[in-house]
Write a protein that holds these residues in place. Structure first.
Motif, PDB file in Angstrom:
ATOM      1  N   MET A   1      16.398   9.203  10.192  1.00 33.40           N
ATOM      2  CA  MET A   1      15.906   8.452   9.023  1.00 33.40           C
ATOM      3  C   MET A   1      14.950   7.349   9.507  1.00 33.40           C
ATOM      4  O   MET A   1      15.318   6.530  10.338  1.00 33.40           O
ATOM      5  N   ILE A   2      13.732   7.403   8.997  1.00 30.45           N
ATOM      6  CA  ILE A   2      12.732   6.411   9.413  1.00 30.45           C
ATOM      7  C   ILE A   2      12.813   5.187   8.493  1.00 30.45           C
ATOM      8  O   ILE A   2      12.813   5.332   7.269  1.00 30.45           O
ATOM      9  N   GLN A   3      12.897   4.027   9.111  1.00 28.80           N
ATOM     10  CA  GLN A   3      13.013   2.802   8.312  1.00 28.80           C
ATOM     11  C   GLN A   3      11.704   2.524   7.550  1.00 28.80           C
ATOM     12  O   GLN A   3      10.626   2.927   7.988  1.00 28.80           O
ATOM     13  N   SER A   4      11.843   1.800   6.435  1.00 27.12           N
ATOM     14  CA  SER A   4      10.686   1.678   5.537  1.00 27.12           C
ATOM     15  C   SER A   4       9.489   0.982   6.187  1.00 27.12           C
ATOM     16  O   SER A   4       8.346   1.350   5.931  1.00 27.12           O
ATOM     17  N   HIS A   5       9.739  -0.033   7.035  1.00 29.17           N
ATOM     18  CA  HIS A   5       8.572  -0.722   7.622  1.00 29.17           C
ATOM     19  C   HIS A   5       7.862   0.168   8.639  1.00 29.17           C
ATOM     20  O   HIS A   5       6.639   0.081   8.791  1.00 29.17           O
ATOM     21  N   ILE A   6       8.597   1.086   9.270  1.00 26.36           N
ATOM     22  CA  ILE A   6       7.957   2.023  10.214  1.00 26.36           C
ATOM     23  C   ILE A   6       7.188   3.085   9.404  1.00 26.36           C
ATOM     24  O   ILE A   6       6.057   3.451   9.751  1.00 26.36           O
ATOM     25  N   ALA A   7       7.794   3.531   8.311  1.00 33.08           N
ATOM     26  CA  ALA A   7       7.126   4.503   7.432  1.00 33.08           C
ATOM     27  C   ALA A   7       5.805   3.925   6.926  1.00 33.08           C
ATOM     28  O   ALA A   7       4.785   4.625   6.868  1.00 33.08           O
ATOM     29  N   GLN A   8       5.818   2.633   6.587  1.00 31.94           N
ATOM     30  CA  GLN A   8       4.593   1.984   6.093  1.00 31.94           C
ATOM     31  C   GLN A   8       3.510   1.959   7.183  1.00 31.94           C
ATOM     32  O   GLN A   8       2.335   2.238   6.927  1.00 31.94           O
ATOM     33  N   LEU A   9       3.938   1.641   8.406  1.00 29.56           N
ATOM     34  CA  LEU A   9       2.966   1.594   9.513  1.00 29.56           C
ATOM     35  C   LEU A   9       2.370   2.984   9.769  1.00 29.56           C
ATOM     36  O   LEU A   9       1.167   3.115  10.035  1.00 29.56           O
ATOM     37  N   LEU A  10       3.208   4.003   9.683  1.00 28.50           N
ATOM     38  CA  LEU A  10       2.711   5.375   9.895  1.00 28.50           C
ATOM     39  C   LEU A  10       1.742   5.759   8.782  1.00 28.50           C
ATOM     40  O   LEU A  10       0.705   6.383   9.030  1.00 28.50           O
ATOM     41  N   ASN A  11       2.093   5.378   7.559  1.00 32.25           N
ATOM     42  CA  ASN A  11       1.199   5.689   6.431  1.00 32.25           C
ATOM     43  C   ASN A  11      -0.148   4.966   6.597  1.00 32.25           C
ATOM     44  O   ASN A  11      -1.215   5.555   6.351  1.00 32.25           O
ATOM     45  N   ASP A  12      -0.057   3.703   7.031  1.00 34.47           N
ATOM     46  CA  ASP A  12      -1.302   2.950   7.274  1.00 34.47           C
ATOM     47  C   ASP A  12      -2.142   3.666   8.334  1.00 34.47           C
ATOM     48  O   ASP A  12      -3.365   3.714   8.243  1.00 34.47           O
ATOM     49  N   GLN A  13      -1.451   4.253   9.327  1.00 35.55           N
ATOM     50  CA  GLN A  13      -2.180   4.896  10.424  1.00 35.55           C
ATOM     51  C   GLN A  13      -2.830   6.205   9.982  1.00 35.55           C
ATOM     52  O   GLN A  13      -3.930   6.524  10.420  1.00 35.55           O
ATOM     53  N   VAL A  14      -2.153   6.936   9.112  1.00 36.70           N
ATOM     54  CA  VAL A  14      -2.777   8.148   8.544  1.00 36.70           C
ATOM     55  C   VAL A  14      -4.109   7.767   7.906  1.00 36.70           C
ATOM     56  O   VAL A  14      -5.149   8.390   8.147  1.00 36.70           O
ATOM     57  N   ASN A  15      -4.073   6.704   7.109  1.00 36.24           N
ATOM     58  CA  ASN A  15      -5.290   6.275   6.413  1.00 36.24           C
ATOM     59  C   ASN A  15      -6.330   5.713   7.383  1.00 36.24           C
ATOM     60  O   ASN A  15      -7.537   5.912   7.191  1.00 36.24           O
ATOM     61  N   ALA A  16      -5.850   5.042   8.427  1.00 37.70           N
ATOM     62  CA  ALA A  16      -6.774   4.482   9.430  1.00 37.70           C
ATOM     63  C   ALA A  16      -7.472   5.597  10.203  1.00 37.70           C
ATOM     64  O   ALA A  16      -8.657   5.491  10.541  1.00 37.70           O
ATOM     65  N   GLU A  17      -6.752   6.684  10.478  1.00 38.19           N
ATOM     66  CA  GLU A  17      -7.371   7.806  11.203  1.00 38.19           C
ATOM     67  C   GLU A  17      -8.386   8.532  10.306  1.00 38.19           C
ATOM     68  O   GLU A  17      -9.422   9.002  10.775  1.00 38.19           O
ATOM     69  N   PHE A  18      -8.070   8.578   9.031  1.00 42.64           N
ATOM     70  CA  PHE A  18      -9.009   9.156   8.064  1.00 42.64           C
ATOM     71  C   PHE A  18     -10.300   8.320   8.060  1.00 42.64           C
ATOM     72  O   PHE A  18     -11.416   8.843   8.133  1.00 42.64           O
ATOM     73  N   TYR A  19     -10.108   6.994   8.003  1.00 42.48           N
ATOM     74  CA  TYR A  19     -11.260   6.082   8.038  1.00 42.48           C
ATOM     75  C   TYR A  19     -12.036   6.262   9.348  1.00 42.48           C
ATOM     76  O   TYR A  19     -13.268   6.329   9.341  1.00 42.48           O
ATOM     77  N   ALA A  20     -11.299   6.361  10.459  1.00 44.01           N
ATOM     78  CA  ALA A  20     -11.954   6.537  11.769  1.00 44.01           C
ATOM     79  C   ALA A  20     -12.804   7.813  11.762  1.00 44.01           C
ATOM     80  O   ALA A  20     -13.925   7.827  12.278  1.00 44.01           O
ATOM     81  N   SER A  21     -12.273   8.866  11.156  1.00 43.36           N
ATOM     82  CA  SER A  21     -13.022  10.115  11.076  1.00 43.36           C
ATOM     83  C   SER A  21     -14.334   9.882  10.316  1.00 43.36           C
ATOM     84  O   SER A  21     -15.399  10.351  10.721  1.00 43.36           O
ATOM     85  N   ASN A  22     -14.259   9.110   9.242  1.00 40.54           N
ATOM     86  CA  ASN A  22     -15.468   8.820   8.460  1.00 40.54           C
ATOM     87  C   ASN A  22     -16.430   7.907   9.223  1.00 40.54           C
ATOM     88  O   ASN A  22     -17.647   8.049   9.095  1.00 40.54           O
ATOM     89  N   VAL A  23     -15.870   6.967   9.995  1.00 37.69           N
ATOM     90  CA  VAL A  23     -16.726   6.087  10.807  1.00 37.69           C
ATOM     91  C   VAL A  23     -17.594   6.940  11.728  1.00 37.69           C
ATOM     92  O   VAL A  23     -18.815   6.771  11.804  1.00 37.69           O
ATOM     93  N   TYR A  24     -16.973   7.908  12.395  1.00 40.63           N
ATOM     94  CA  TYR A  24     -17.726   8.758  13.335  1.00 40.63           C
ATOM     95  C   TYR A  24     -18.657   9.730  12.605  1.00 40.63           C
ATOM     96  O   TYR A  24     -19.748  10.027  13.093  1.00 40.63           O
ATOM     97  N   LEU A  25     -18.218  10.193  11.457  1.00 34.98           N
ATOM     98  CA  LEU A  25     -19.089  11.093  10.684  1.00 34.98           C
ATOM     99  C   LEU A  25     -20.356  10.351  10.243  1.00 34.98           C
ATOM    100  O   LEU A  25     -21.468  10.882  10.311  1.00 34.98           O
ATOM    101  N   GLN A  26     -20.153   9.101   9.829  1.00 34.50           N
ATOM    102  CA  GLN A  26     -21.307   8.287   9.414  1.00 34.50           C
ATOM    103  C   GLN A  26     -22.206   7.978  10.615  1.00 34.50           C
ATOM    104  O   GLN A  26     -23.437   7.984  10.501  1.00 34.50           O
TER     105      GLN A  26
END
Ligand code: OFO
Length: 166
Positions: A1-26
């Motif tokens: 069971m993943i604790q909520s603050h760790i789940a939040q950090l992982l979710n933030d990272q999913v979005n950050a990697e998506f953004y990173a992908s766009n940074v490089y695409l741009q």
């Protein structure tokens, strides 16, 4: 069971990697407009790597039954003064991602979530590789005395980026 603050950090990272992908695409799109085919190829390939990073975290969260929210992704920087500025922007971005990844490692260790800690170790090694890569590129520019100006050094840097291993 993943604790909520760790789940939040992982979710933030999913979005950050998506953004990173766009940074490089741009960055790739900007390079295309400058006639820098090598840089465009390098950044485009890197954009795809970032997408793979996102998938890896997405899969881990899904395996652990952690809800995932894909947020609105901010607009990536689109204009750069020259190729060196573009490379520096990419490098600065990697340093920010490294700090986020290290924070996940720290928080998961402190929460005794050793599964997430073990999972995120791959990203720590990956960030190290990416920082080494950009150091290598910046060192190459220094050897050439290249600061972004048009001319032979720019042509050499563009060719170098087309073939650099990453
Ligand atoms: Fe550039 O490594 Fe993911 O974000």
């Amino acid at each position: 069971m993943i604790q909520s603050h760790i789940a939040q950090l992982l979710n933030d990272q999913v979005n950050a990697e998506f953004y990173a992908s766009n940074v490089y695409l741009q960055l790739s799109a900007w390079s295309e407009c400058q006639g820098l085919e090598g840089a465009a190829k390098f950044f485009r390939e890197h954009s795809m790597e970032e997408r793979i990073h996102m998938d890896k975290i997405f899969d881990y969260m899904a395996e652990c039954s952690v809800p995932i929210t894909i947020e609105q992704i901010p607009k990536a920087p689109a204009t750069f003064g020259n190729l060196m500025e573009a490379i520096q922007a990419a490098y600065d971005h990697e340093l920010k991602v490294t700090a986020m990844i290290k924070n996940i490692a720290k928080q998961s260790f402190e929460a005794e979530d050793y599964t997430t800690f073990n999972f995120i170790e791959w990203f720590i090694a990956e960030q190290h590789e990416e920082e080494v890569l950009f150091d290598k590129i910046i060192d190459k520019a220094k050897v050439l005395g290249f600061k972004g100006e048009p001319g032979q050094s720019l042509y050499i840097m563009d060719n170098y980026l087309a073939n650099v291993q990453h």
